[in-house]
Design a protein around this motif. Structure first.
Motif, PDB file in Angstrom:
ATOM      1  N   GLY A 110       0.790  -1.225   0.000  1.00  0.00           N
ATOM      2  CA  GLY A 110       0.000   0.000   0.000  1.00  0.00           C
ATOM      3  C   GLY A 110       0.818   1.268   0.000  1.00  0.00           C
ATOM      4  O   GLY A 110       0.260   2.359   0.124  1.00  0.00           O
ATOM      5  N   LEU A 111       2.144   1.157  -0.138  1.00  0.00           N
ATOM      6  CA  LEU A 111       3.022   2.325  -0.108  1.00  0.00           C
ATOM      7  C   LEU A 111       3.499   2.662  -1.510  1.00  0.00           C
ATOM      8  O   LEU A 111       3.603   1.791  -2.377  1.00  0.00           O
ATOM      9  CB  LEU A 111       4.238   2.061   0.795  1.00  0.00           C
ATOM     10  N   TYR A 112       3.811   3.917  -1.726  1.00  0.00           N
ATOM     11  CA  TYR A 112       4.402   4.354  -2.974  1.00  0.00           C
ATOM     12  C   TYR A 112       5.911   4.156  -2.943  1.00  0.00           C
ATOM     13  O   TYR A 112       6.497   3.887  -1.904  1.00  0.00           O
ATOM     14  CB  TYR A 112       4.059   5.833  -3.241  1.00  0.00           C
ATOM     15  N   ARG A 113       6.513   4.290  -4.124  1.00  0.00           N
ATOM     16  CA  ARG A 113       7.929   3.963  -4.253  1.00  0.00           C
ATOM     17  C   ARG A 113       8.801   4.841  -3.354  1.00  0.00           C
ATOM     18  O   ARG A 113       9.720   4.347  -2.704  1.00  0.00           O
ATOM     19  CB  ARG A 113       8.378   4.107  -5.712  1.00  0.00           C
ATOM     20  N   HIS A 114       8.518   6.144  -3.284  1.00  0.00           N
ATOM     21  CA  HIS A 114       9.355   7.014  -2.455  1.00  0.00           C
ATOM     22  C   HIS A 114       9.164   6.710  -0.971  1.00  0.00           C
ATOM     23  O   HIS A 114      10.087   6.866  -0.172  1.00  0.00           O
ATOM     24  CB  HIS A 114       9.047   8.494  -2.743  1.00  0.00           C
ATOM     25  N   GLU A 115       7.962   6.232  -0.587  1.00  0.00           N
ATOM     26  CA  GLU A 115       7.749   5.844   0.802  1.00  0.00           C
ATOM     27  C   GLU A 115       8.528   4.580   1.139  1.00  0.00           C
ATOM     28  O   GLU A 115       9.033   4.434   2.250  1.00  0.00           O
ATOM     29  CB  GLU A 115       6.258   5.646   1.046  1.00  0.00           C
ATOM     30  N   LYS A 116       8.616   3.665   0.185  1.00  0.00           N
ATOM     31  CA  LYS A 116       9.412   2.454   0.414  1.00  0.00           C
ATOM     32  C   LYS A 116      10.893   2.808   0.560  1.00  0.00           C
ATOM     33  O   LYS A 116      11.592   2.254   1.409  1.00  0.00           O
ATOM     34  CB  LYS A 116       9.224   1.472  -0.737  1.00  0.00           C
ATOM     35  N   ARG A 117      11.364   3.722  -0.279  1.00  0.00           N
ATOM     36  CA  ARG A 117      12.768   4.126  -0.186  1.00  0.00           C
ATOM     37  C   ARG A 117      13.075   4.756   1.167  1.00  0.00           C
ATOM     38  O   ARG A 117      14.180   4.597   1.689  1.00  0.00           O
ATOM     39  CB  ARG A 117      13.099   5.120  -1.311  1.00  0.00           C
ATOM     40  N   LEU A 118      12.119   5.465   1.722  1.00  0.00           N
ATOM     41  CA  LEU A 118      12.325   6.077   3.030  1.00  0.00           C
ATOM     42  C   LEU A 118      12.170   5.070   4.155  1.00  0.00           C
ATOM     43  O   LEU A 118      12.913   5.104   5.141  1.00  0.00           O
ATOM     44  CB  LEU A 118      11.334   7.231   3.216  1.00  0.00           C
ATOM     45  N   ALA A 119      11.213   4.143   4.012  1.00  0.00           N
ATOM     46  CA  ALA A 119      10.895   3.236   5.114  1.00  0.00           C
ATOM     47  C   ALA A 119      11.947   2.161   5.310  1.00  0.00           C
ATOM     48  O   ALA A 119      12.258   1.794   6.446  1.00  0.00           O
ATOM     49  CB  ALA A 119       9.528   2.593   4.878  1.00  0.00           C
ATOM     50  N   VAL A 120      12.510   1.637   4.222  1.00  0.00           N
ATOM     51  CA  VAL A 120      13.456   0.521   4.347  1.00  0.00           C
ATOM     52  C   VAL A 120      14.687   0.904   5.169  1.00  0.00           C
ATOM     53  O   VAL A 120      15.037   0.218   6.129  1.00  0.00           O
ATOM     54  CB  VAL A 120      13.838  -0.019   2.965  1.00  0.00           C
ATOM     55  N   PRO A 121      15.403   2.002   4.837  1.00  0.00           N
ATOM     56  CA  PRO A 121      16.563   2.349   5.676  1.00  0.00           C
ATOM     57  C   PRO A 121      16.185   2.736   7.100  1.00  0.00           C
ATOM     58  O   PRO A 121      16.927   2.447   8.043  1.00  0.00           O
ATOM     59  CB  PRO A 121      17.208   3.524   4.930  1.00  0.00           C
ATOM     60  N   LEU A 122      15.029   3.386   7.276  1.00  0.00           N
ATOM     61  CA  LEU A 122      14.616   3.742   8.633  1.00  0.00           C
ATOM     62  C   LEU A 122      14.272   2.504   9.447  1.00  0.00           C
ATOM     63  O   LEU A 122      14.569   2.442  10.651  1.00  0.00           O
ATOM     64  CB  LEU A 122      13.414   4.687   8.581  1.00  0.00           C
ATOM     65  N   LEU A 123      13.655   1.510   8.804  1.00  0.00           N
ATOM     66  CA  LEU A 123      13.335   0.276   9.511  1.00  0.00           C
ATOM     67  C   LEU A 123      14.603  -0.446   9.937  1.00  0.00           C
ATOM     68  O   LEU A 123      14.723  -0.901  11.083  1.00  0.00           O
ATOM     69  CB  LEU A 123      12.483  -0.622   8.614  1.00  0.00           C
ATOM     70  N   SER A 125      17.642   0.848  10.323  1.00  0.00           N
ATOM     71  CA  SER A 125      18.381   1.619  11.328  1.00  0.00           C
ATOM     72  C   SER A 125      17.684   1.595  12.684  1.00  0.00           C
ATOM     73  O   SER A 125      18.342   1.636  13.727  1.00  0.00           O
ATOM     74  CB  SER A 125      18.550   3.066  10.855  1.00  0.00           C
ATOM     75  N   SER A 126      16.337   1.498  12.706  1.00  0.00           N
ATOM     76  CA  SER A 126      15.633   1.435  13.991  1.00  0.00           C
ATOM     77  C   SER A 126      15.966   0.137  14.727  1.00  0.00           C
ATOM     78  O   SER A 126      16.110   0.135  15.947  1.00  0.00           O
ATOM     79  CB  SER A 126      14.127   1.547  13.769  1.00  0.00           C
ATOM     80  N   ILE A 127      16.096  -0.968  13.988  1.00  0.00           N
ATOM     81  CA  ILE A 127      16.481  -2.235  14.617  1.00  0.00           C
ATOM     82  C   ILE A 127      17.884  -2.130  15.192  1.00  0.00           C
ATOM     83  O   ILE A 127      18.145  -2.532  16.337  1.00  0.00           O
ATOM     84  CB  ILE A 127      16.392  -3.381  13.588  1.00  0.00           C
ATOM     85  N   VAL A 128      18.803  -1.578  14.401  1.00  0.00           N
ATOM     86  CA  VAL A 128      20.191  -1.455  14.861  1.00  0.00           C
ATOM     87  C   VAL A 128      20.263  -0.551  16.086  1.00  0.00           C
ATOM     88  O   VAL A 128      20.965  -0.854  17.067  1.00  0.00           O
ATOM     89  CB  VAL A 128      21.077  -0.920  13.722  1.00  0.00           C
ATOM     90  N   LEU A 129      19.535   0.567  16.070  1.00  0.00           N
ATOM     91  CA  LEU A 129      19.574   1.489  17.206  1.00  0.00           C
ATOM     92  C   LEU A 129      18.977   0.857  18.463  1.00  0.00           C
ATOM     93  O   LEU A 129      19.453   1.101  19.572  1.00  0.00           O
ATOM     94  CB  LEU A 129      18.827   2.778  16.853  1.00  0.00           C
ATOM     95  N   PHE A 130      17.928   0.059  18.309  1.00  0.00           N
ATOM     96  CA  PHE A 130      17.348  -0.600  19.486  1.00  0.00           C
ATOM     97  C   PHE A 130      18.366  -1.557  20.103  1.00  0.00           C
ATOM     98  O   PHE A 130      18.537  -1.591  21.327  1.00  0.00           O
ATOM     99  CB  PHE A 130      16.087  -1.359  19.081  1.00  0.00           C
ATOM    100  N   TYR A 131      19.051  -2.323  19.283  1.00  0.00           N
ATOM    101  CA  TYR A 131      20.085  -3.226  19.801  1.00  0.00           C
ATOM    102  C   TYR A 131      21.241  -2.445  20.427  1.00  0.00           C
ATOM    103  O   TYR A 131      21.792  -2.848  21.463  1.00  0.00           O
ATOM    104  CB  TYR A 131      20.605  -4.121  18.683  1.00  0.00           C
ATOM    105  N   PRO A 184      16.363   9.475  17.124  1.00  0.00           N
ATOM    106  CA  PRO A 184      16.683  10.011  15.791  1.00  0.00           C
ATOM    107  C   PRO A 184      15.702   9.567  14.721  1.00  0.00           C
ATOM    108  O   PRO A 184      15.353  10.352  13.828  1.00  0.00           O
ATOM    109  CB  PRO A 184      18.100   9.466  15.530  1.00  0.00           C
ATOM    110  N   ILE A 185      15.241   8.320  14.787  1.00  0.00           N
ATOM    111  CA  ILE A 185      14.287   7.835  13.794  1.00  0.00           C
ATOM    112  C   ILE A 185      12.973   8.597  13.905  1.00  0.00           C
ATOM    113  O   ILE A 185      12.388   9.011  12.895  1.00  0.00           O
ATOM    114  CB  ILE A 185      14.054   6.325  13.968  1.00  0.00           C
ATOM    115  N   ALA A 186      12.496   8.794  15.129  1.00  0.00           N
ATOM    116  CA  ALA A 186      11.248   9.539  15.317  1.00  0.00           C
ATOM    117  C   ALA A 186      11.381  10.979  14.816  1.00  0.00           C
ATOM    118  O   ALA A 186      10.463  11.516  14.178  1.00  0.00           O
ATOM    119  CB  ALA A 186      10.857   9.519  16.797  1.00  0.00           C
ATOM    120  N   THR A 187      12.528  11.590  15.065  1.00  0.00           N
ATOM    121  CA  THR A 187      12.739  12.967  14.609  1.00  0.00           C
ATOM    122  C   THR A 187      12.749  13.052  13.098  1.00  0.00           C
ATOM    123  O   THR A 187      12.123  13.940  12.498  1.00  0.00           O
ATOM    124  CB  THR A 187      14.073  13.490  15.171  1.00  0.00           C
TER     125      THR A 187
END
Length: 395
Positions: A110-123, A125-131, A184-187
């Motif tokens: 349900g996402l557009y291409r630019h949203e996927k490009r933004l979501a993948v690196p943020l997803l 990086s959010s996992i890495v930051l949580f660890y 940082p991800i939320a910001t």
């Protein structure tokens, strides 16, 4: 009575609105089951080593205990249930990338291409930051906190921590520091979504500093050491988020103009249609095409059709717009160069003034939306100003 029931997937074409929603629920159920299965598989692999895991997780406090002191179990089932609970929690943490992948696979169509490009690196990086937050808590915070508790133990008191209470204590700290490292991800998400700007976040810095210390007080045990060790990294991560959000704000216009309104490789599924904003024009002349005007290439390239305004001319036009907005009774409907009656001048000038305010605030999509309306209904002078602002946004 052997009548065959219709296939739910084929019934979606009958015009009913319930069937696509049911399909989404079925898919969500399947993905939740996969998450549970993944956790169970990891747990079964960890359970034989549950006692070893607890020995490792208890190393920070055992290193600070006085010589001869040990941890105790005050409940009958604690020696079994506490390592069992630890193995289950560790299984969830290890399976977290797969769990988030299943959530991503559910919402990605349900996402557009630019949203996927933004979501993948943020997803990722959010996992890495949580660890990283958990690692920071284990190697930095735990030794300092437990050392402080041991040093302030009253004379004559034997410190023997309970294994169940200790596990509850460290899980709370793990979760608090893992969430804190997501700042940082939320910001970045707030800025990328156009909800705020880096400048606005900088202005709220004093309130954020007070807020992180309050959050540290609520999320950590009641001692100044752990509160400070959580609050300071949260503040530094907030500053880091502001720094990186500037790049996302700078590139937002370019991403929006490239292909932000075209779906990705997977088109949005039935029932998840979302309104598309008009694609920004490639140039001043193309702006009128975006709002439905039929013009040919010779008109676009005609030098008499559009002349860029200088900075002084732009300021003069905007001042006039503001003046007409403050005194709408002095303005009425006027006729443009083509002789057709246009929208009342005051109303269109208000749109121009609001679009310029949105541009100053960094809300480019809202500014473009108002400028397109001016290009449809404004007079020749108003359209000229709108084209200049659009040209400035596209440059």
């Amino acid at each position: 009575m052997n009548e065959r029931l219709p296939d739910p997937r084929l019934a979606a074409d009958d015009g009913g609105s319930e069937q696509p929603f049911i399909d989404h629920l079925i898919e969500l159920r399947d993905r939740l089951l996969r998450m549970v299965v993944a956790i169970v598989i990891v747990f079964l692999g960890l359970f034989p080593f549950a006692n070893t895991l607890y020995t490792w997780i208890a190393a920070p406090i055992r290193a600070q205990l006085p010589e001869g002191a040990t941890m105790i179990a005050t409940q009958v089932a604690s020696p079994f249930l506490t390592p069992f609970k630890l193995a289950l929690v560790v299984a969830v943490f290890i399976a977290m990338p797969y769990i988030l992948y299943q959530l991503w696979a559910f919402i990605a169509p349900g996402l557009y291409r630019h949203e996927k490009r933004l979501a993948v690196p943020l997803l990722a990086s959010s996992i890495v930051l949580f660890y990283l937050g958990m690692v920071f808590a284990y190697f930095v915070v735990f030794p300092l906190v437990f050392g402080f508790f041991t040093s302030v133990t009253p004379e004559g008191v034997q410190q023997m921590p309970d294994i169940a209470f200790y596990l509850e204590f460290i899980l709370k700290l793990f979760f608090a520091f893992g969430i804190a490292f997501e700042i940082p991800i939320a910001t970045i998400l707030l800025v990328a979504a156009g909800i705020t700007t880096p400048a606005a976040l900088e202005n709220k810095r004093p309130y954020v500093i007070v807020g992180v210390f309050i959050a540290g007080m609520l999320l950590t045990p009641p001692d100044v050491i752990s509160q400070t060790l959580l609050a300071i990294p949260m503040w530094l991560l907030y500053e880091l988020g502001i720094l990186f959000s500037r790049f996302f704000q700078k590139d937002a216009g370019a991403r929006a103009q490239s292909d932000d309104d075209s779906p990705g490789d997977d088109d949005p599924p039935t029932g998840s249609h979302r309104p598309k904003s008009p694609k920004p024009p490639a140039g001043p002349g193309a702006a009128e095409i975006a709002v439905g005007h039929e013009i040919d290439s010779s008109d676009i390239n005609d030098p008499e059709r559009f002349r860029p305004l200088t900075d002084d001319e732009m300021e003069a036009e905007l001042d006039a717009i503001e003046a007409e907005d403050l005194h709408p009774h002095q303005s009425g409907a006027r006729v443009d160069a083509s002789g057709s009656s246009a929208m009342p001048t005051a109303a269109t000038d208000t749109l121009l003034y609001q679009a310029n305010q949105h541009r100053a605030e960094g809300n480019l999509n809202a500014a473009r939306h108002l400028l397109y309306r001016v290009l449809e209904d404004g007079t020749a002078d108003q359209r000229r100003v709108a084209r200049n602002i659009l040209s400035d946004l596209d440059s």
